[in-house]
Design an enzyme around this catalytic site. Sequence first.
Site, short mmCIF file in Angstrom:
data_model
loop_
_atom_site.label_atom_id
_atom_site.label_comp_id
_atom_site.label_asym_id
_atom_site.label_seq_id
_atom_site.Cartn_x
_atom_site.Cartn_y
_atom_site.Cartn_z
N ASP A 252 -5.05 4.97 -1.46
CA ASP A 252 -3.72 4.93 -2.09
C ASP A 252 -3.44 6.32 -2.65
O ASP A 252 -4.29 7.22 -2.56
CB ASP A 252 -3.67 3.87 -3.22
CG ASP A 252 -2.27 3.30 -3.42
OD1 ASP A 252 -1.36 4.08 -3.79
OD2 ASP A 252 -2.07 2.08 -3.20
N GLY A 278 -4.88 9.76 -1.02
CA GLY A 278 -4.21 10.46 0.08
C GLY A 278 -2.81 9.95 0.30
O GLY A 278 -2.29 9.14 -0.49
N ASP A 279 -2.23 10.44 1.39
CA ASP A 279 -0.84 10.11 1.71
C ASP A 279 -0.83 9.46 3.09
O ASP A 279 -1.19 10.09 4.09
CB ASP A 279 -0.04 11.42 1.72
CG ASP A 279 1.39 11.21 2.19
OD1 ASP A 279 1.80 10.06 2.40
OD2 ASP A 279 2.10 12.23 2.35
N PHE A 280 -0.41 8.19 3.15
CA PHE A 280 -0.51 7.49 4.44
C PHE A 280 0.48 7.98 5.48
O PHE A 280 0.44 7.58 6.62
CB PHE A 280 -0.48 5.97 4.29
CG PHE A 280 0.62 5.33 3.50
CD1 PHE A 280 1.94 5.75 3.59
CD2 PHE A 280 0.33 4.23 2.68
CE1 PHE A 280 2.95 5.13 2.87
CE2 PHE A 280 1.33 3.59 1.96
CZ PHE A 280 2.64 4.04 2.05
N HIS A 298 7.09 -3.31 4.17
CA HIS A 298 8.43 -3.74 3.72
C HIS A 298 9.04 -2.79 2.69
O HIS A 298 10.20 -2.90 2.35
CB HIS A 298 8.42 -5.21 3.22
CG HIS A 298 7.84 -5.40 1.85
ND1 HIS A 298 8.09 -6.52 1.09
CD2 HIS A 298 7.02 -4.61 1.10
CE1 HIS A 298 7.45 -6.42 -0.06
NE2 HIS A 298 6.81 -5.27 -0.08
C1 LIG Z 1 3.92 -2.83 -2.79
S1 LIG Z 1 2.45 -1.99 -3.19
C2 LIG Z 1 1.25 -3.04 -2.40
C3 LIG Z 1 -0.10 -2.96 -3.05
C4 LIG Z 1 -1.17 -3.82 -2.40
N1 LIG Z 1 -1.37 -3.49 -1.02
C5 LIG Z 1 -0.85 -5.30 -2.56
O1 LIG Z 1 -0.51 -5.97 -1.58
O2 LIG Z 1 -0.92 -5.79 -3.70
C6 LIG Z 1 2.51 -0.57 -2.13
C7 LIG Z 1 1.39 0.41 -2.35
O3 LIG Z 1 1.60 1.55 -1.48
C8 LIG Z 1 1.17 2.70 -2.18
N2 LIG Z 1 1.78 3.91 -1.60
C9 LIG Z 1 3.07 4.29 -1.66
N3 LIG Z 1 3.25 5.46 -1.03
C10 LIG Z 1 2.03 5.83 -0.56
C11 LIG Z 1 1.58 6.95 0.21
N4 LIG Z 1 2.44 7.91 0.61
N5 LIG Z 1 0.27 7.03 0.55
C12 LIG Z 1 -0.60 6.05 0.16
N6 LIG Z 1 -0.22 4.95 -0.57
C13 LIG Z 1 1.08 4.86 -0.92
C14 LIG Z 1 1.66 2.44 -3.59
O4 LIG Z 1 1.05 3.30 -4.55
C15 LIG Z 1 1.34 0.97 -3.77
O5 LIG Z 1 0.06 0.77 -4.31
#
Ligand SMILES: C[S@@+](CC[C@H](N)C(=O)[O-])C[C@H]1O[C@@H](n2cnc3c(N)ncnc32)[C@H](O)[C@@H]1O
Length: 412
Positions: A252, A278-280, A298
């Site tokens: 994350d 990191g950054d996905f 989503h």
């Molecule tokens: C809606 S939350 C879902 C969290 C978890 N997967 C769950 O189902 O409870 C989306 C997650 O994506 C992460 N996220 C957003 N942008 C991101 C990025 N560029 N790289 C990695 N993670 C990211 C957010 O920090 C957050 O924890």
Amino acid sequence: MVPDGGGYNPHQDVESGGRSVLYFRAPVREGLPARFELTCAGHYPDVLAAHIRSGAEAPGAPTKLLSILAGHWAARAVHVAVEIGLCDVLGQGPLTAGDVAQQTDCDPAAVDRLLRYLTHLGVVRRLGENKYSNTPLGALLRADSPFSDLTRMYGGEFYDAWREFASAVRTGHTAFSHKYGVEHFDYFAERPTTARTFDRSMQAVTNLVADELSRTFPFPAGAMVVDIGGGNGTLLRAILRENPEVSGILFDREHVSCNAVAEHEDASYRSRFSSVAGDFFAEVPGSGDIYLLSRVLHDWNDEDCVRILAACRRACGAGAELLVLERLLPDAETGAPDISLTAPWDMQMLAITGGRERTRSEYGTLLTKAGFRLDEVRPLPVDMNVLVAVPAAAGPDGQPGSGVPSPGFRAR
Ligand SMILES: C[S@@+](CC[C@H](N)C(=O)[O-])C[C@H]1O[C@@H](n2cnc3c(N)ncnc32)[C@H](O)[C@@H]1O
């Protein structure tokens, strides 16, 4: 006059085939309600059915509209209940409105009225001696439940952002960015306390699906599970607890992953759990056997989803699997699932995240574009689903995924 029911009596006017009557409600005159009856010999079942139907619809519409308009009062009342700790004090045992007011430092008459409304909403129940207790719904609003964090988020920053919903509908850009000038994940990155509340709030729904997924999905012994955008690791921990031979990497953004290990120290899986920042959109850890994207896609538009999926595809070896957890909109191909949660959350995505809810075939298309093949969809609790995808023969750029650990990732 408004249609107001009617009937048919086969024992009257027997020689004419019975007697039918249609009732109408007329406007109140000189303070008295007026009623009109239209009756005639004979049986007219179609006329009677249409009359009864229109009567049921006519007075229902204004009532339905009024309750829709009052919808945000309900959400607000529940949010205030969390803010003043109402369900926490009721968690100690049944209390009168006066006791609740005293313990929450609020006005007794106002609390009395709030409790009546919360009773109507099913948050509390009224017992004898004017005492109240939490219902199961009220218990979810105590500070030790992630639903209280969810309520704070929805009633806090997200509620304020919804004031700008018209801008989102007009422009297609999030109400959140109209309100705060940045998108929500960047906003959280600057505000650690709000970010923690958001991360915990995600547990509310994740808890409801985590056990089911960990128990029913075959996680092979020795597998490495990589949870992309895994938040504070609730889902990954459930999988590691249930599958003692499995290891996991939580991936994350830095401000989320840095707390994921420190917050939870459980020896039973601590050595099998690591956290990577990191950054996905750029790159995700390689060498995973099973990749998870739970409620990530989503949050994003189609183009961004393909970028995230393509990063996963580049990391996937040939035998890897990708599990996408999402709610689904109805699809011509699969019939109509219940949209009571998906339709409103689609609006939340429009207002807050800039993403959207999708149908099964829309996810299938995104997966195909990124070099995956959608194999099956399994239902999970609370209208969630797991979409199981595998790498297609070639990656998004026509190259097979490497499956090799990406350089530059350091496990905590
Ligand atoms: C809606 S939350 C879902 C969290 C978890 N997967 C769950 O189902 O409870 C989306 C997650 O994506 C992460 N996220 C957003 N942008 C991101 C990025 N560029 N790289 C990695 N993670 C990211 C957010 O920090 C957050 O924890």
